[in-house]
Design a protein around this motif. Sequence first.
Motif, PDB file in Angstrom:
ATOM      1  N   ASN A 107       0.864  -1.179   0.000  1.00 49.52           N
ATOM      2  CA  ASN A 107       0.000   0.000   0.000  1.00 49.52           C
ATOM      3  C   ASN A 107       0.900   1.229   0.000  1.00 49.52           C
ATOM      4  OD1 ASN A 107      -1.837   2.048   0.371  1.00 49.52           O
ATOM      5  ND2 ASN A 107      -3.117   0.873   1.772  1.00 49.52           N
ATOM      6  N   GLN A 145      16.662  -0.120   5.943  1.00 49.70           N
ATOM      7  CA  GLN A 145      16.178   1.071   6.660  1.00 49.70           C
ATOM      8  C   GLN A 145      16.985   1.238   7.934  1.00 49.70           C
ATOM      9  OE1 GLN A 145      12.204   1.175   8.260  1.00 49.70           O
ATOM     10  NE2 GLN A 145      12.166   3.398   8.283  1.00 49.70           N
ATOM     11  N   ASP A 212       6.508  12.220   6.347  1.00 56.91           N
ATOM     12  CA  ASP A 212       7.083  11.060   5.653  1.00 56.91           C
ATOM     13  C   ASP A 212       7.166  11.377   4.166  1.00 56.91           C
ATOM     14  OD1 ASP A 212       7.038   9.565   8.033  1.00 56.91           O
ATOM     15  OD2 ASP A 212       4.953   8.999   7.679  1.00 56.91           O
ATOM     16  N   VAL A 251       3.567  13.112   3.223  1.00 54.15           N
ATOM     17  CA  VAL A 251       2.543  13.384   4.238  1.00 54.15           C
ATOM     18  C   VAL A 251       3.233  14.176   5.330  1.00 54.15           C
ATOM     19  CG1 VAL A 251       2.910  11.133   5.367  1.00 54.15           C
ATOM     20  CG2 VAL A 251       0.831  12.381   5.810  1.00 54.15           C
ATOM     21  N   GLU A 253       2.604  16.883   8.893  1.00 48.36           N
ATOM     22  CA  GLU A 253       1.783  17.601   9.868  1.00 48.36           C
ATOM     23  C   GLU A 253       1.969  19.090   9.672  1.00 48.36           C
ATOM     24  OE1 GLU A 253       2.761  14.690  13.603  1.00 48.36           O
ATOM     25  OE2 GLU A 253       2.580  16.842  13.959  1.00 48.36           O
ATOM     26  N   MET A 258      -3.266  17.423   8.712  1.00 46.76           N
ATOM     27  CA  MET A 258      -2.355  16.499   8.060  1.00 46.76           C
ATOM     28  C   MET A 258      -2.481  16.741   6.556  1.00 46.76           C
ATOM     29  SD  MET A 258      -0.192  14.257   9.046  1.00 46.76           S
ATOM     30  CE  MET A 258      -0.530  13.207  10.423  1.00 46.76           C
ATOM     31  N   PHE A 291     -12.559  16.698  17.901  1.00 45.19           N
ATOM     32  CA  PHE A 291     -12.873  15.851  19.048  1.00 45.19           C
ATOM     33  C   PHE A 291     -14.044  16.451  19.815  1.00 45.19           C
ATOM     34  CE2 PHE A 291      -8.396  15.477  18.022  1.00 45.19           C
ATOM     35  CZ  PHE A 291      -8.302  14.114  17.807  1.00 45.19           C
TER      36      PHE A 291
ATOM     37  N   ASP B 106       6.920  11.388  16.661  1.00 43.81           N
ATOM     38  CA  ASP B 106       6.460  10.741  15.430  1.00 43.81           C
ATOM     39  C   ASP B 106       5.634   9.528  15.834  1.00 43.81           C
ATOM     40  OD1 ASP B 106       7.655  12.315  13.362  1.00 43.81           O
ATOM     41  OD2 ASP B 106       9.592  11.463  13.922  1.00 43.81           O
ATOM     42  N   TRP B 108       2.887   6.413  14.177  1.00 42.73           N
ATOM     43  CA  TRP B 108       2.234   5.786  13.031  1.00 42.73           C
ATOM     44  C   TRP B 108       1.316   4.675  13.519  1.00 42.73           C
ATOM     45  CZ3 TRP B 108       7.454   6.760  13.347  1.00 42.73           C
ATOM     46  CH2 TRP B 108       8.014   7.624  12.405  1.00 42.73           C
ATOM     47  N   TYR B 110      -0.663   1.232  12.097  1.00 40.96           N
ATOM     48  CA  TYR B 110      -0.749   0.274  10.991  1.00 40.96           C
ATOM     49  C   TYR B 110      -2.101  -0.435  11.051  1.00 40.96           C
ATOM     50  CZ  TYR B 110       0.002  -3.893   8.178  1.00 40.96           C
ATOM     51  OH  TYR B 110      -0.132  -4.896   7.240  1.00 40.96           O
ATOM     52  N   ARG B 116      -2.261  -0.582   5.564  1.00 42.43           N
ATOM     53  CA  ARG B 116      -1.967   0.835   5.437  1.00 42.43           C
ATOM     54  C   ARG B 116      -1.250   1.363   6.678  1.00 42.43           C
ATOM     55  NH1 ARG B 116      -6.554   5.472   4.307  1.00 42.43           N
ATOM     56  NH2 ARG B 116      -5.165   7.237   4.274  1.00 42.43           N
ATOM     57  N   LYS B 118      -0.471   4.657   8.629  1.00 46.54           N
ATOM     58  CA  LYS B 118      -1.044   6.001   8.666  1.00 46.54           C
ATOM     59  C   LYS B 118      -0.321   6.819   9.718  1.00 46.54           C
ATOM     60  CE  LYS B 118      -5.626   8.018   9.406  1.00 46.54           C
ATOM     61  NZ  LYS B 118      -5.746   8.882   8.271  1.00 46.54           N
ATOM     62  N   ARG B 119       0.225   7.935   9.330  1.00 48.87           N
ATOM     63  CA  ARG B 119       0.873   8.825  10.299  1.00 48.87           C
ATOM     64  C   ARG B 119      -0.196   9.525  11.129  1.00 48.87           C
ATOM     65  NH1 ARG B 119       5.331  12.299  11.632  1.00 48.87           N
ATOM     66  NH2 ARG B 119       6.810  11.069  10.428  1.00 48.87           N
ATOM     67  N   ILE B 120       0.016   9.559  12.436  1.00 53.09           N
ATOM     68  CA  ILE B 120      -0.930  10.221  13.334  1.00 53.09           C
ATOM     69  C   ILE B 120      -0.418  11.617  13.613  1.00 53.09           C
ATOM     70  CG2 ILE B 120      -1.944  10.176  15.645  1.00 53.09           C
ATOM     71  CD1 ILE B 120      -1.543   7.118  15.559  1.00 53.09           C
ATOM     72  N   ASN B 121      -1.314  12.557  13.552  1.00 46.36           N
ATOM     73  CA  ASN B 121      -0.927  13.930  13.847  1.00 46.36           C
ATOM     74  C   ASN B 121      -0.636  14.056  15.344  1.00 46.36           C
ATOM     75  OD1 ASN B 121      -0.836  16.734  14.341  1.00 46.36           O
ATOM     76  ND2 ASN B 121      -2.058  17.106  12.515  1.00 46.36           N
ATOM     77  N   SER B 122       0.602  14.341  15.662  1.00 44.16           N
ATOM     78  CA  SER B 122       0.998  14.375  17.073  1.00 44.16           C
ATOM     79  C   SER B 122       0.339  15.523  17.826  1.00 44.16           C
ATOM     80  CB  SER B 122       2.515  14.485  17.188  1.00 44.16           C
ATOM     81  OG  SER B 122       2.951  15.683  16.604  1.00 44.16           O
ATOM     82  N   SER B 124      -2.842  16.148  17.474  1.00 43.73           N
ATOM     83  CA  SER B 124      -4.210  15.716  17.788  1.00 43.73           C
ATOM     84  C   SER B 124      -4.140  14.777  18.985  1.00 43.73           C
ATOM     85  CB  SER B 124      -4.835  15.015  16.583  1.00 43.73           C
ATOM     86  OG  SER B 124      -4.934  15.883  15.501  1.00 43.73           O
ATOM     87  N   SER B 254       9.864   1.833  10.906  1.00 44.13           N
ATOM     88  CA  SER B 254       8.494   1.954  10.398  1.00 44.13           C
ATOM     89  C   SER B 254       8.223   0.933   9.290  1.00 44.13           C
ATOM     90  CB  SER B 254       8.240   3.379   9.902  1.00 44.13           C
ATOM     91  OG  SER B 254       9.194   3.749   8.948  1.00 44.13           O
TER      92      SER B 254
END
Lengths: 408, 259
Positions: A107, A145, A212, A251, A253, A258, A291, B106, B108, B110, B116, B118-122, B124, B254
């Motif tokens: 993905n 990585q 990222d 992507v 912040e 986002m 929220f 940072d 993320w 999964y 997928r 997905k990066r989480i907005n820190s 939020s 990651s």
Amino acid sequence: MRFLIPLGAFLFVSFNLRAEMSSQGEIRLEMRAFQNDDIDVTNDYGYGFFTRLESEKEFKNDIKIKARGFGRVYQIDESRNYFYLEDLFMEKDWGNTQFFMGLRTFNWSFAEAFHPNDIINARNFDSNFENAEKIGQPTIGLQYQKENHGFGIYLFPTLVKPNLPFGSRLSFTPDSITNASRRFIDTDGEVIENQTYLSGILFYDLSAFGGDLKLFWYHGHDREQPQALLLPGPSLSLNFLAVDQIGLNIVKEVGTFMIKSEIAHKAYAENSNFQRSDHTIVSIGIEKTFFWNKSQETMLILEGQGLFGAENDDDARALNFFQRDVLLGLRHSFNDAYSQEVFFSIIADVDKSKEILASISYTRRLSDQWKLSGSLRYIDAPQSGLFPVGFESLDEDHQVSLQLSRFF
Amino acid sequence: MKLNWMLLMVSFSITAPVSGAQEGKESNKGYELMKEADRVNSNFLGQSNQMQMDISDAYGNTISRKMKSIVMEKKKGDKSLIEFESPADVRGTKMLTWVKQTGSDDQWLYLPAMKRVKRINSKSKTGSFMGSQFSYEDLGNEEIEKYKYSYIKEATLDGRKVHVIDRFPLDKNSGYSKQRVFLDIEYQGPLKIDYFDKKQELLKISTFSDYKRVKKWWTYHKIEMKNVQTKKTSSLTWTEKEFEVKLKESDFNSKKLEG
């Protein structure tokens, strides 16, 4: 019954590795019904079972074998009887470096609806086409990585055809066409007779500054939207052309937002048999979560995609389903004991045509094993030319679906 | 770096300079006590956990989620990975966190069904973690430099001596205006935290119990979080907790999330 062969292989692998193996799965009772189109060759409703099985075995020397696949068995609509392997690979892990070999799904998209860079796997278009199910791609991969960055190379020794549901209400060809040849074309413009063909992808990943990034170069075939040719007979040929694609995914912040973006530049092989306009697709999206009291939350999603480099509007529509489209989405999570969630989205063409795709779905858990979900989709994409192009072929394919899932 | 107060860790760096936010004698006392607790709970190197999260609504409906986590102590910011093992519909969901000493972490998520990441907005931080009363902020890093402190008093809570310290988040994205920490003097860990919302009203209360000594550290094995406004509760119970576990840096890549 061809799907029984990979299913058998899957079970063979699973049972032979049963010791210390983790496995899980889902069986789902599905029902799907379309608005009646008064055409005999298409099925307006169907019901059946969907199954996904997954198992994984890890050995002490950091070798892992993983298998995952899904299938459907349907009453009435037999075009929905199939099984696809998503993963069947072995991986060796040296810490920062991994090597793997076998079928694998990837993905590579950050977005909800527009995925110009999520190109490695062939799709099963007998599903929601903006988030179609994927078919495992035979891959030999090496990736590295360390800390916040990495790179890798994946080689694809064979070509995998997408599942295009001809004669189905989800077919991208006119309803009267119940079959068409699907052909891969090489860089010289010749039809590839067998499916052995080496393609690959080279990529670099970076996580920094609250974001990222993925940058890649892909040499292979464009399976997003085939080039359709009417051959003597008459019969239809859908051709997947050789392409080099440079892709960039970001992507990031920005405050409480986002921001997501995918940029894809496609350059097609030049030959006298098949021509296609080189073009660039840019998608950009923004997400913001609100929220509420009682722990509920709503995510607002706004995405847009534009296509640049086409000769004219007809050319653009032949290159991609989404030439200048926007998506507005709302996902509301109740965050309660039933994990209730409602997702509403609308995709609209902001160009001259009146294409609109609206859907709403609802999901809730019934227990630790059972989940219920349902959705409604409304598609309005009136045909503007002699033949339907893009998702004009889905015009008025309004549908309702229900799923009852049992996880194990 | 130090042991976790919540799911992850309290990871204020002992090498960080004293914040300019500390004002006055009582503020400094609060800060110094928290800093000492941080020092005592440091040097666990690697941590491995098996946990159960129970989420209950106001009507008594409860769901249970089992998960495992690993935490690696790092000078530049700890790393942690949480993986859900049950129920089956969320099995394989993972959350990777790279804590930063300064700036946003940072994070993320999964999602295995879609494969997928997905990066989480820190920023939020107030969002619910998997439908529980724990927010991402509650479970994330609590560097001491990210708060301003005010020492209130020494008191007794459930028969145990505690320091009562108010701390005020400096991050404007925090969901709280204040947290009142009841710091156990012997355990050097919290017995209770009261969370006040932006309107200065009491929002949630977390209680920390079942303290046991694991190697040289006192550590709780249960947290109950109650939302006093919605009457919903969530709890985290550790069935296994190990320190000084040898972990590899690459376990927190990651790329590994995708399995």
